[in-house]
Design a protein around this motif. Sequence first.
Motif, PDB file in Angstrom:
ATOM      1  N   ALA A 206       0.839  -1.205   0.000  1.00  0.00           N
ATOM      2  CA  ALA A 206       0.000   0.000   0.000  1.00  0.00           C
ATOM      3  C   ALA A 206       0.874   1.254   0.000  1.00  0.00           C
ATOM      4  O   ALA A 206       0.569   2.241  -0.685  1.00  0.00           O
ATOM      5  CB  ALA A 206      -0.941  -0.012   1.196  1.00  0.00           C
ATOM      6  N   CYS A 207       1.962   1.216   0.747  1.00  0.00           N
ATOM      7  CA  CYS A 207       2.913   2.339   0.780  1.00  0.00           C
ATOM      8  C   CYS A 207       3.515   2.561  -0.598  1.00  0.00           C
ATOM      9  O   CYS A 207       3.619   3.697  -1.066  1.00  0.00           O
ATOM     10  CB  CYS A 207       3.997   2.065   1.813  1.00  0.00           C
ATOM     11  N   TYR A 208       3.916   1.484  -1.283  1.00  0.00           N
ATOM     12  CA  TYR A 208       4.480   1.600  -2.624  1.00  0.00           C
ATOM     13  C   TYR A 208       3.467   2.241  -3.575  1.00  0.00           C
ATOM     14  O   TYR A 208       3.820   3.116  -4.377  1.00  0.00           O
ATOM     15  CB  TYR A 208       4.906   0.243  -3.173  1.00  0.00           C
ATOM     16  N   ALA A 209       2.208   1.815  -3.481  1.00  0.00           N
ATOM     17  CA  ALA A 209       1.164   2.365  -4.356  1.00  0.00           C
ATOM     18  C   ALA A 209       0.960   3.854  -4.083  1.00  0.00           C
ATOM     19  O   ALA A 209       0.876   4.662  -5.018  1.00  0.00           O
ATOM     20  CB  ALA A 209      -0.136   1.590  -4.166  1.00  0.00           C
ATOM     21  N   GLU A 210       0.890   4.230  -2.815  1.00  0.00           N
ATOM     22  CA  GLU A 210       0.695   5.633  -2.457  1.00  0.00           C
ATOM     23  C   GLU A 210       1.911   6.474  -2.868  1.00  0.00           C
ATOM     24  O   GLU A 210       1.772   7.596  -3.366  1.00  0.00           O
ATOM     25  CB  GLU A 210       0.429   5.759  -0.958  1.00  0.00           C
ATOM     26  N   SER A 211       3.107   5.938  -2.681  1.00  0.00           N
ATOM     27  CA  SER A 211       4.327   6.643  -3.069  1.00  0.00           C
ATOM     28  C   SER A 211       4.393   6.829  -4.582  1.00  0.00           C
ATOM     29  O   SER A 211       4.842   7.877  -5.068  1.00  0.00           O
ATOM     30  CB  SER A 211       5.561   5.879  -2.586  1.00  0.00           C
ATOM     31  N   THR A 212       3.938   5.834  -5.337  1.00  0.00           N
ATOM     32  CA  THR A 212       3.913   5.928  -6.794  1.00  0.00           C
ATOM     33  C   THR A 212       2.966   7.034  -7.238  1.00  0.00           C
ATOM     34  O   THR A 212       3.296   7.829  -8.131  1.00  0.00           O
ATOM     35  CB  THR A 212       3.513   4.580  -7.419  1.00  0.00           C
ATOM     36  N   GLN A 213       1.803   7.122  -6.596  1.00  0.00           N
ATOM     37  CA  GLN A 213       0.856   8.201  -6.904  1.00  0.00           C
ATOM     38  C   GLN A 213       1.482   9.564  -6.629  1.00  0.00           C
ATOM     39  O   GLN A 213       1.360  10.489  -7.436  1.00  0.00           O
ATOM     40  CB  GLN A 213      -0.417   8.060  -6.072  1.00  0.00           C
TER      41      GLN A 213
END
Length: 118
Positions: A21-28
């Motif tokens: 979830a952190c990776y997804a949010e960081s990508t955004q």
Amino acid sequence: MKYMLLIYLAEQALSESERQACYAESTQLAHEIQSRGQYHAANPLQPTSMATSVRVRDGKRFVTDGPFAETREQLGGYFLIEAKNLDEAIAIAARIPMARKGTVEVRPVIDIPGLPDS
């Protein structure tokens, strides 16, 4: 001015689903700041168990397994951004998901003439 946003946290602080979830949010976040021309690079790092430290003393190279320092929080990743000033860099750092569980260190980057562009 360029700023390096260094992300520190305890390596075991997140479950695998929290990490994803952190990776997804960081990508955004990376895409958002890229659209404003502020993004240079960002990556999570492998765990410290994968680290190798290199030192040269008196012309001799010393290579050891692991990170340079034993600490409660480890360097887990980074963002390299462009910001008008420290306040703007801090505002972006506060949006990095790991700021909620760890620490994001904001450091200005020194531009050295003659280095290749990234």
